[in-house]
Design a protein around this motif. Sequence first.
Motif, PDB file in Angstrom:
ATOM      1  N   THR A 149      -4.494 -12.789   0.006  1.00 56.71           N
ATOM      2  CA  THR A 149      -4.350 -13.918  -0.597  1.00 56.71           C
ATOM      3  C   THR A 149      -5.275 -13.988  -1.865  1.00 56.71           C
ATOM      4  N   ASP A 150      -6.526 -13.384  -1.649  1.00 61.22           N
ATOM      5  CA  ASP A 150      -7.405 -13.212  -2.838  1.00 61.22           C
ATOM      6  C   ASP A 150      -7.155 -12.090  -3.730  1.00 61.22           C
ATOM      7  N   SER A 151      -7.275 -13.010  -5.097  1.00 57.86           N
ATOM      8  CA  SER A 151      -6.537 -11.835  -6.209  1.00 57.86           C
ATOM      9  C   SER A 151      -7.682 -10.838  -6.373  1.00 57.86           C
ATOM     10  N   THR A 152      -8.722 -10.892  -6.233  1.00 55.35           N
ATOM     11  CA  THR A 152      -9.794  -9.889  -6.356  1.00 55.35           C
ATOM     12  C   THR A 152      -9.468  -8.529  -5.031  1.00 55.35           C
ATOM     13  N   ARG A 156      -6.449  -8.169  -3.904  1.00 60.02           N
ATOM     14  CA  ARG A 156      -5.073  -7.627  -4.327  1.00 60.02           C
ATOM     15  C   ARG A 156      -5.423  -6.502  -5.164  1.00 60.02           C
ATOM     16  N   GLU A 157      -6.108  -6.592  -6.211  1.00 64.35           N
ATOM     17  CA  GLU A 157      -6.177  -5.833  -7.338  1.00 64.35           C
ATOM     18  C   GLU A 157      -7.066  -4.485  -6.786  1.00 64.35           C
ATOM     19  N   SER A 160       1.810  -3.837  -9.699  1.00 62.08           N
ATOM     20  CA  SER A 160       1.664  -4.981  -9.716  1.00 62.08           C
ATOM     21  C   SER A 160       2.050  -5.757  -8.487  1.00 62.08           C
ATOM     22  N   TRP A 161       1.828  -6.830  -8.263  1.00 61.63           N
ATOM     23  CA  TRP A 161       2.284  -7.585  -6.899  1.00 61.63           C
ATOM     24  C   TRP A 161       3.680  -8.232  -7.497  1.00 61.63           C
ATOM     25  N   THR A 216       2.517 -13.059  -4.024  1.00 63.14           N
ATOM     26  CA  THR A 216       1.444 -13.295  -3.395  1.00 63.14           C
ATOM     27  C   THR A 216       1.597 -13.449  -1.946  1.00 63.14           C
ATOM     28  N   CYS A 258       5.032  -5.315  -3.054  1.00 70.10           N
ATOM     29  CA  CYS A 258       4.330  -5.231  -4.353  1.00 70.10           C
ATOM     30  C   CYS A 258       5.333  -4.319  -4.889  1.00 70.10           C
TER      31      CYS A 258
END
Length: 509
Positions: free
Chosen positions: A458-461, A463-464, A485-486, A489, A505
């Motif tokens: 759930t943390d954007s960092t 996921r990247e 890209s996702w 979320t 994703c």
Amino acid sequence: MKKLYKCLLILLGFLLIEEMARGQEENAALWGKPSQSSTYAGSEPEFALDGLLNSWTHTNQQTNPWWRVDLLKVYRVNRVTITNRPSNADRINGAVIRIGNFLDIYSNSICGVISTLAASATATFSCGGMVGRYMVVHIPGNQKILSLVEAGVYGTLAGNRAVGGATIQSSTSADWFAEKAIDGNRGLQQLYTGCSSTLNETNPWWRLDLRDVYRVSEVVITNRKDCCAERINGAEIRIGNSLENNGTNNPICAVIPDIPAGESNNYSCYRLEGRYVIIHIPGDWKILTLCEVEVFGYLAENLAVAGTAIQSSTSSDWFAEKAIDRGLQQLYTGCSSTLNETNPWWRLDLHHIYRVSKVVVTNRKDCCAEQINGTEIRIGNSLENNGTNNSICAVIPAIPAGESYSYSCDGMEGRYVNLIIPGDMKTLTLCEVKVYGEGPFLKRSFIKLMFHSSKDLTDSTMRENVLKQLGSALADRGFTDLTLSWSQTPKQEVMQNVKAGKSRCDTRK
């Protein structure tokens, strides 16, 4: 934290299908030379071919005004498109479209009549394969003005592909040479003047080398008219790229039941592909006489010409690109070659993904024809192990010196075509590689991947970071032109309970 499981759906691109321009239907008018009966206020005939909707041709007010495009070559015209002007639209009413080979307008055949056409509208008229060098639009009557915004002529070259080819036959009776069957002398089939003939023998054959691979739509055979018309009965027309058994193992276009004396019959080949046209009569004590053979079709697209070649090593100036130069296969002039090494390979990058129908390989003819034995042809998208891990299309058992053999790949998909000889102390020499197929395709693919992680997605960092790792892994396998890209979320409850669902994703190109 518990182990987390994700299922990634990777979208590798949108499906894109583009027909190649060469060998396919084209707007032949764009290459032609336009003219018209008169010109008003600088509205030149070229304005109908400039691709602009704010310019148009314009004749003076006159009797029977006309506009004509000389296609410069004879085409089989499938359709004509006409775009009308935005004002005074009714001026085009009653215009006649003609196709033919005559400068006299009325000697050409009518493709269609424009009864009415709305302002700025485009209409398409089917011409059903009419043959001609000229497309003419004219309005019969007095005090008429002809004005066109755009005109298109779509079709394929109608030329007789046999002209300029090379012929050979199994034997020759007197001076009835093989080349007499392609001398253009369809109308003079008298004895000793315009026909080829074999001796009386078993399985006589005649073969035409078109010098390139064509999609053959039609073959026209003219029979002798002095006598013996029945001798053509049972002759087979075959099209293909193989010279095995003198070419008589190639696919059949048609079997000739009979042709009346001195007449010409047409045989549809439904776009059979091949460099060679073979006519032979199976059986004993047969004579094959041909007074004219005409072949109609268009070039099959050799995808290799636009590609880029590389090889594992290079012997002298036998560079990799010489195998796709469409050149001659003489020593030191038109072949690629590696050094003597372990597992030598040659690779063609088509730059896009294609469905490969076949690969045609031409062997060297100066010496060492056996060096190609055992070469593997591989098709795929991976550069792993220099592309030699891709799927096998075919294995080459042998190709006679200087000859070309065709290998069917049945629509295998790939960007890369690899040829490799497995083993030690091998030399790979290729005098020409041709690749035929459909595309290009930017293929939409779904790849399901399972992985586990202790990170909070759930943390954007986080996921990247996952996408970066995934992109790196795909790049190692040849998928470099991607954006990941996702699509949504991940939710915490989904990650904690594997059975509750799967996050996704996607990638979009």
